[in-house]
Design a protein around this motif. Structure first.
Motif, PDB file in Angstrom:
ATOM      1  N   ALA A   1       0.737  -1.158  -0.016  1.00  0.00           N
ATOM      2  CA  ALA A   1       0.094   0.036   0.012  1.00  0.00           C
ATOM      3  C   ALA A   1       0.891   1.243   0.188  1.00  0.00           C
ATOM      4  CB  ALA A   1      -1.195  -0.134   1.303  1.00  0.00           C
ATOM      5  N   PHE A   2       2.048   1.182   0.851  1.00  0.00           N
ATOM      6  CA  PHE A   2       2.815   2.603   0.906  1.00  0.00           C
ATOM      7  C   PHE A   2       4.095   2.583   0.510  1.00  0.00           C
ATOM      8  CE2 PHE A   2      -0.664   2.253   4.265  1.00  0.00           C
ATOM      9  CZ  PHE A   2      -1.219   3.482   4.166  1.00  0.00           C
ATOM     10  N   GLY A   3       4.395   1.327  -0.120  1.00  0.00           N
ATOM     11  CA  GLY A   3       5.788   1.241  -0.873  1.00  0.00           C
ATOM     12  C   GLY A   3       6.991   0.614   0.247  1.00  0.00           C
ATOM     13  N   PRO A   4       8.067   0.251  -0.350  1.00  0.00           N
ATOM     14  CA  PRO A   4       9.127  -0.209   0.441  1.00  0.00           C
ATOM     15  C   PRO A   4       9.824   0.675   1.090  1.00  0.00           C
ATOM     16  CG  PRO A   4       9.756  -0.329  -2.165  1.00  0.00           C
ATOM     17  CD  PRO A   4       8.244   0.012  -2.152  1.00  0.00           C
ATOM     18  N   GLU A   5       9.640   1.951   1.042  1.00  0.00           N
ATOM     19  CA  GLU A   5      10.394   3.022   1.803  1.00  0.00           C
ATOM     20  C   GLU A   5       9.934   2.867   3.210  1.00  0.00           C
ATOM     21  OE1 GLU A   5      10.362   3.970  -2.541  1.00  0.00           O
ATOM     22  OE2 GLU A   5       8.538   3.387  -1.135  1.00  0.00           O
ATOM     23  N   ILE A   6       8.781   2.413   3.597  1.00  0.00           N
ATOM     24  CA  ILE A   6       8.528   2.202   4.968  1.00  0.00           C
ATOM     25  C   ILE A   6       9.222   1.039   5.547  1.00  0.00           C
ATOM     26  CG2 ILE A   6       5.989   2.932   4.204  1.00  0.00           C
ATOM     27  CD1 ILE A   6       5.006   0.276   4.893  1.00  0.00           C
ATOM     28  N   LEU A   7      10.253   0.421   4.977  1.00  0.00           N
ATOM     29  CA  LEU A   7      11.112  -0.394   5.935  1.00  0.00           C
ATOM     30  C   LEU A   7      12.326   0.273   5.979  1.00  0.00           C
ATOM     31  CD1 LEU A   7      10.387  -3.871   3.654  1.00  0.00           C
ATOM     32  CD2 LEU A   7       9.162  -2.876   5.745  1.00  0.00           C
ATOM     33  N   ASP A   8      12.996  -0.394   7.119  1.00  0.00           N
ATOM     34  CA  ASP A   8      14.305   0.092   7.815  1.00  0.00           C
ATOM     35  C   ASP A   8      15.211  -0.991   7.048  1.00  0.00           C
ATOM     36  OD1 ASP A   8      14.348  -2.277   9.153  1.00  0.00           O
ATOM     37  OD2 ASP A   8      14.136  -1.315  10.767  1.00  0.00           O
ATOM     38  N   SER A   9      16.581  -0.730   7.149  1.00  0.00           N
ATOM     39  CA  SER A   9      17.558  -1.530   6.475  1.00  0.00           C
ATOM     40  C   SER A   9      17.496  -3.172   6.930  1.00  0.00           C
ATOM     41  CB  SER A   9      19.090  -1.063   7.062  1.00  0.00           C
ATOM     42  OG  SER A   9      19.044  -1.215   8.211  1.00  0.00           O
TER      43      SER A   9
END
Length: 315
Positions: free
Chosen positions: A52-60
């Motif tokens: 829904a919001f993209g992989p940018e919401i994950l940390d490393s």
């Protein structure tokens, strides 16, 4: 099984109350913990958020980066709706799973910071609110938790007001003193309110009603609204009308402090079903006293909630 909601503003002291009640045997279900659990790495919840919001919401490390999610999800109303549509069903399902796994005679202590904001109060047998004034909570958040002052103020201001919490509080615990004093209050609530409620509920008996006339109390109207909302949650479309009636519904009228509520249903079949739901929800039939108690009159298993429900078929 009875369900007790526990809430209060951030920094109010809910954890002290929860620990005290859990030590007495309450079955703790922590809404914040569940909210984190359903979006842990590898869960369908996290996968849905990424979609829904993209992989940018994950940390490393592939875990949820909550500030990054907040920046996207709270950017507009559509993002909030999308977030809630993903997480709320997962949180609800996990809550139900944990509740179902508890013993049949359990006291479920549902620890929900946003209980008031989520309009959840009517769905509990009792609601405990832990209160501390905003300045005390701010001090605790900054000095004990190390939060930034501005961030702490924003979080306090974003939550329900004291007046909103008072409106839903069956039990109000004042945490203006020490943690030990708060724990003592919680223990008294367990012994004087929760255990009798569970005992009466399991036996299917109503707590005795007070009979002495007292001066009118403005709180009766608030309690009446709370009871009416609880009954709507139990009965839903099975009731045509639910109203606070009788002397305590009349401002300024001295009366015994009993909240009389009229529940009007369509026919005898609806009345039988409503009686079943009332019984299951902690409002058993009041035993006739000398043969004068009308049929289909219910009371509350909760000794701290003097209620008399008049279940009637519409004329």
């Amino acid at each position: 099984m009875i369900r007790v909601g526990l809430t209060g503003g951030i920094g109010a002291g809910k954890s002290t109350v929860a620990k005290t009640l859990v030590a007495q045997g309450a079955h703790h279900i922590d809404a914040d913990r569940i909210a984190r659990e359903v979006v842990e790495p590898g869960t369908p919840g996290l996968a849905a958020l990424v979609d829904a919001f993209g992989p940018e919401i994950l940390d490393s490390h592939g875990a949820l980066n909550r500030p990054a999610l907040a920046a996207r999800a709270f950017a507009d109303e559509e993002g909030v709706k999308k977030l809630n549509a993903i997480t709320h069903p997962l949180i609800g399902a996990r809550t139900q799973e944990l509740t179902a796994a508890a013993p049949a005679d359990a006291v479920i202590l549902h620890d929900v910071p946003l209980l008031v904001e989520g309009n959840m109060a009517p769905f509990y047998d009792a609601v405990i609110v832990v209160h501390a004034d905003a300045e005390s909570r701010l001090h605790r958040l900054v000095s004990l938790r190390g939060m930034d002052d501005a961030d702490a103020r924003k979080r306090i201001e974003a939550q329900a007001s004291d007046a909103q919490r008072r409106a839903v509080a069956d039990i109000w615990l004042d945490n203006s003193g020490t943690p030990e004093e708060l724990a003592e209050q919680a223990l008294q609530v367990w012994n004087d309110r929760v255990l009798p409620l569970r005992e009466n509920h399991s036996r299917g008996v109503a707590a005795p009603l007070p009979t002495a006339v007292v001066d009118a109390d403005p709180a009766w109207a608030v309690i009446g609204t709370r009871v009416v909302n609880r009954l709507w949650a139990l009965l839903g479309a099975g009731a045509k009308r639910i109203e606070h009636v009788g002397p305590t519904a009349e401002p300024g009228t001295p009366a015994p402090p009993v909240i009389d509520v009229a529940v009007i249903v369509a026919d005898d079949a609806a009345a039988d079903e409503a009686a079943r739901l009332l019984y299951a929800g902690g409002f058993p039939v009041i035993d006739a006293e000398g043969g004068v108690t009308p049929a289909r009159t219910h009371g509350a298993a909760d000794p701290g909630r003097p209620v008399r429900i008049h279940l009637r078929v519409e004329d």
